[in-house]
Design a protein around this motif. Structure first.
Motif, PDB file in Angstrom:
ATOM      1  N   LEU A 119       0.840  -1.201   0.000  1.00 54.49           N
ATOM      2  CA  LEU A 119       0.000   0.000   0.000  1.00 54.49           C
ATOM      3  C   LEU A 119       0.875   1.251   0.000  1.00 54.49           C
ATOM      4  O   LEU A 119       1.686   1.459   0.897  1.00 54.49           O
ATOM      5  CB  LEU A 119      -0.908  -0.004   1.227  1.00 54.49           C
ATOM      6  N   THR A 120       0.715   2.090  -1.012  1.00 54.42           N
ATOM      7  CA  THR A 120       1.484   3.321  -1.121  1.00 54.42           C
ATOM      8  C   THR A 120       0.613   4.527  -0.796  1.00 54.42           C
ATOM      9  O   THR A 120      -0.618   4.423  -0.688  1.00 54.42           O
ATOM     10  CB  THR A 120       2.041   3.490  -2.539  1.00 54.42           C
ATOM     11  N   ASP A 121       1.267   5.675  -0.670  1.00 56.67           N
ATOM     12  CA  ASP A 121       0.521   6.907  -0.424  1.00 56.67           C
ATOM     13  C   ASP A 121      -0.427   7.208  -1.584  1.00 56.67           C
ATOM     14  O   ASP A 121      -1.554   7.655  -1.376  1.00 56.67           O
ATOM     15  CB  ASP A 121       1.491   8.069  -0.215  1.00 56.67           C
ATOM     16  N   ALA A 122       0.031   6.937  -2.817  1.00 54.85           N
ATOM     17  CA  ALA A 122      -0.828   7.182  -3.983  1.00 54.85           C
ATOM     18  C   ALA A 122      -2.068   6.291  -3.949  1.00 54.85           C
ATOM     19  O   ALA A 122      -3.182   6.742  -4.252  1.00 54.85           O
ATOM     20  CB  ALA A 122      -0.038   6.939  -5.272  1.00 54.85           C
ATOM     21  N   HIS A 123      -1.892   5.021  -3.574  1.00 53.95           N
ATOM     22  CA  HIS A 123      -3.035   4.124  -3.444  1.00 53.95           C
ATOM     23  C   HIS A 123      -4.029   4.663  -2.409  1.00 53.95           C
ATOM     24  O   HIS A 123      -5.243   4.708  -2.641  1.00 53.95           O
ATOM     25  CB  HIS A 123      -2.578   2.734  -2.986  1.00 53.95           C
ATOM     26  N   LEU A 124      -3.479   5.055  -1.261  1.00 55.72           N
ATOM     27  CA  LEU A 124      -4.333   5.510  -0.172  1.00 55.72           C
ATOM     28  C   LEU A 124      -5.108   6.759  -0.567  1.00 55.72           C
ATOM     29  O   LEU A 124      -6.303   6.892  -0.262  1.00 55.72           O
ATOM     30  CB  LEU A 124      -3.471   5.775   1.069  1.00 55.72           C
ATOM     31  N   ARG A 125      -4.459   7.658  -1.269  1.00 53.23           N
ATOM     32  CA  ARG A 125      -5.145   8.879  -1.711  1.00 53.23           C
ATOM     33  C   ARG A 125      -6.235   8.560  -2.733  1.00 53.23           C
ATOM     34  O   ARG A 125      -7.299   9.206  -2.736  1.00 53.23           O
ATOM     35  CB  ARG A 125      -4.130   9.869  -2.291  1.00 53.23           C
ATOM     36  N   SER A 126      -6.001   7.577  -3.572  1.00 53.43           N
ATOM     37  CA  SER A 126      -7.017   7.203  -4.545  1.00 53.43           C
ATOM     38  C   SER A 126      -8.246   6.613  -3.857  1.00 53.43           C
ATOM     39  O   SER A 126      -9.384   6.902  -4.241  1.00 53.43           O
ATOM     40  CB  SER A 126      -6.444   6.185  -5.544  1.00 53.43           C
ATOM     41  N   VAL A 127      -8.025   5.787  -2.842  1.00 52.87           N
ATOM     42  CA  VAL A 127      -9.152   5.228  -2.093  1.00 52.87           C
ATOM     43  C   VAL A 127      -9.865   6.340  -1.320  1.00 52.87           C
ATOM     44  O   VAL A 127     -11.102   6.401  -1.290  1.00 52.87           O
ATOM     45  CB  VAL A 127      -8.674   4.121  -1.136  1.00 52.87           C
ATOM     46  N   ASP A 128      -9.094   7.239  -0.728  1.00 51.18           N
ATOM     47  CA  ASP A 128      -9.694   8.342   0.022  1.00 51.18           C
ATOM     48  C   ASP A 128     -10.533   9.244  -0.884  1.00 51.18           C
ATOM     49  O   ASP A 128     -11.532   9.828  -0.440  1.00 51.18           O
ATOM     50  CB  ASP A 128      -8.602   9.155   0.716  1.00 51.18           C
ATOM     51  N   ALA A 129     -10.154   9.352  -2.155  1.00 57.64           N
ATOM     52  CA  ALA A 129     -10.926  10.172  -3.091  1.00 57.64           C
ATOM     53  C   ALA A 129     -12.329   9.621  -3.303  1.00 57.64           C
ATOM     54  O   ALA A 129     -13.249  10.369  -3.676  1.00 57.64           O
ATOM     55  CB  ALA A 129     -10.194  10.269  -4.430  1.00 57.64           C
ATOM     56  N   LEU A 130     -12.524   8.334  -3.038  1.00 58.89           N
ATOM     57  CA  LEU A 130     -13.864   7.758  -3.114  1.00 58.89           C
ATOM     58  C   LEU A 130     -14.779   8.333  -2.037  1.00 58.89           C
ATOM     59  O   LEU A 130     -16.006   8.211  -2.124  1.00 58.89           O
ATOM     60  CB  LEU A 130     -13.802   6.235  -2.978  1.00 58.89           C
ATOM     61  N   ILE A 131     -14.161   8.979  -1.041  1.00 62.70           N
ATOM     62  CA  ILE A 131     -14.925   9.623   0.030  1.00 62.70           C
ATOM     63  C   ILE A 131     -14.877  11.133  -0.119  1.00 62.70           C
ATOM     64  O   ILE A 131     -15.911  11.798  -0.226  1.00 62.70           O
ATOM     65  CB  ILE A 131     -14.352   9.233   1.416  1.00 62.70           C
ATOM     66  N   GLY A 132     -13.663  11.689  -0.154  1.00 62.32           N
ATOM     67  CA  GLY A 132     -13.506  13.137  -0.098  1.00 62.32           C
ATOM     68  C   GLY A 132     -13.603  13.843  -1.431  1.00 62.32           C
ATOM     69  O   GLY A 132     -13.769  15.074  -1.476  1.00 62.32           O
ATOM     70  N   ASP A 133     -13.514  13.095  -2.548  1.00 63.28           N
ATOM     71  CA  ASP A 133     -13.596  13.710  -3.880  1.00 63.28           C
ATOM     72  C   ASP A 133     -14.422  12.798  -4.791  1.00 63.28           C
ATOM     73  O   ASP A 133     -14.011  12.412  -5.876  1.00 63.28           O
ATOM     74  CB  ASP A 133     -12.179  13.909  -4.440  1.00 63.28           C
ATOM     75  N   TRP A 134     -15.618  12.482  -4.326  1.00 63.25           N
ATOM     76  CA  TRP A 134     -16.464  11.522  -5.030  1.00 63.25           C
ATOM     77  C   TRP A 134     -17.121  12.169  -6.242  1.00 63.25           C
ATOM     78  O   TRP A 134     -17.830  13.155  -6.138  1.00 63.25           O
ATOM     79  CB  TRP A 134     -17.519  10.975  -4.089  1.00 63.25           C
ATOM     80  N   ARG A 135     -16.844  11.612  -7.436  1.00 64.70           N
ATOM     81  CA  ARG A 135     -17.417  12.093  -8.695  1.00 64.70           C
ATOM     82  C   ARG A 135     -17.978  10.936  -9.513  1.00 64.70           C
ATOM     83  O   ARG A 135     -18.093  11.019 -10.722  1.00 64.70           O
ATOM     84  CB  ARG A 135     -16.346  12.838  -9.508  1.00 64.70           C
ATOM     85  N   GLY A 136     -18.311   9.854  -8.827  1.00 66.60           N
ATOM     86  CA  GLY A 136     -18.827   8.690  -9.516  1.00 66.60           C
ATOM     87  C   GLY A 136     -17.756   7.837 -10.150  1.00 66.60           C
ATOM     88  O   GLY A 136     -18.047   6.991 -11.013  1.00 66.60           O
TER      89      GLY A 136
END
Length: 317
Positions: free
Chosen positions: A267-284
């Motif tokens: 698990l990298t920082d980039a992976h974690l940010r991508s998963v977090d975007a499903l919450i904090g930057d949700w655009r479908g």
């Protein structure tokens, strides 16, 4: 004047983290571990554990000599642990894995004291900075991370050398500690002295102090993240509504634990940010593919009906 510095550090550590009972000490035969062994044996019943990595000619004799020194310093037992250094990640990483596994197997349920000093802590922080993987990589080594104890994190390497001299103990000089092929050696012999010169001294102490402060902050954030994870988790899913209003520093920690618990690897920082975007930057957006599902399988995190879910898919499906 120098030996009491080491003795006091060990006494204070034992009082806080291991107030009763015997302890083990990881002994290499170098100045740091000999000074630690001498100080610990003056306070408690101590078993010395000496790991022979078999990486240098004559390593068995070095280990045997360290065992003799341990007994002379008052240890009740001195055991040589011979290991084979193999596996991925280079020699340093493989040796570390073998060493810790051997110490853990021989400690008989007791804490193991390790001789990392303030100087080692400063080097660890610099290495963490070079990786750029966030505060977790520069919080340094912990005083106590069961079963590993590090009483000397506030003690300079010069103090352990002087402590050995005061007792008439001759440390082993490991050639690896002078080999510029190792990054840590170059940090110790080139980078840190240059930083001390350019910045006017006190750099190692400042780095160690920063690591201690970051560790305190990280512990607080980890407690908050644990509470958040408990609130948001429903079986293998997470409730987005519970996570959405939380500070990103806490939320990503909760996500990291959830993902690691789901079997995610690498698990990298980039992976974690991508998963977090499903919450904090949700655009479908679609799911986030991660490694760790096993041979031929990938883990995909998706947002569905207000929840984050983990699905395991065949690669290429």
């Amino acid at each position: 004047m120098t030996e009491p510095v080491v003795r006091r550090a060990v006494r204070d550590w034992l009082r806080e983290y291991a107030p009763t009972g015997p302890v083990c000490v990881g002994l290499s035969g170098g100045a740091d571990s000999l000074a630690l062994t001498a100080a610990a044996a003056g306070e408690r019943e101590v078993a010395a554990l000496i790991v022979d990595h078999q990486l240098q000619e004559g390593s068995a004799a070095v280990a045997a000599r360290a065992a003799e020194q341990a007994l002379a310093l008052g240890c009740v037992r001195a055991q040589v642990l011979t290991v084979d250094v193999t596996g991925p990640g280079g020699m340093e990483a493989a040796a570390r894995r073998a060493r810790y596994a051997a110490l853990n197997g021989a400690r008989d349920g007791q804490p193991v004291l390790l001789a990392h000093t303030l100087d080692d802590q400063a080097e660890t922080v610099l290495l963490g900075l070079s990786r750029g993987s966030g505060p977790g990589s520069i919080r340094g080594m912990a005083d106590w991370a069961q079963p590993w104890g590090r009483p000397l994190l506030g003690v300079r390497r010069a103090d352990t050398v002087a402590a050995c001299a005061a007792r008439g103990v001759e440390p082993h000089a490991d050639p690896h500690n002078l080999d510029p092929a190792f990054t840590r050696v170059r940090l110790r012999r080139e980078v840190l002295p240059l930083l001390e010169e350019v910045l006017g001294g006190g750099v190692a102490t400042a780095l160690a102090r920063t690591a201690a402060q970051l560790a305190e902050d990280a512990d607080a954030l980890d407690e908050m993240a644990a509470d958040l994870h408990a609130l948001a988790a429903d079986a293998e899913e997470l409730e987005v509504a519970v996570l959405a209003g939380q500070h990103v520093a806490v939320r990503r920690r909760a996500l990291r634990w959830w993902l690691l618990g789901a079997g995610v690897k690498g698990l990298t920082d980039a992976h974690l940010r991508s998963v977090d975007a499903l919450i904090g930057d949700w655009r479908g957006q679609g799911g986030v593919a991660l490694a760790g599902g096993g041979p031929g399988v990938r883990i995909v995190v998706q947002r569905e009906r207000g929840r984050l879910t983990v699905q395991r898919e065949q690669n290429g499906s």
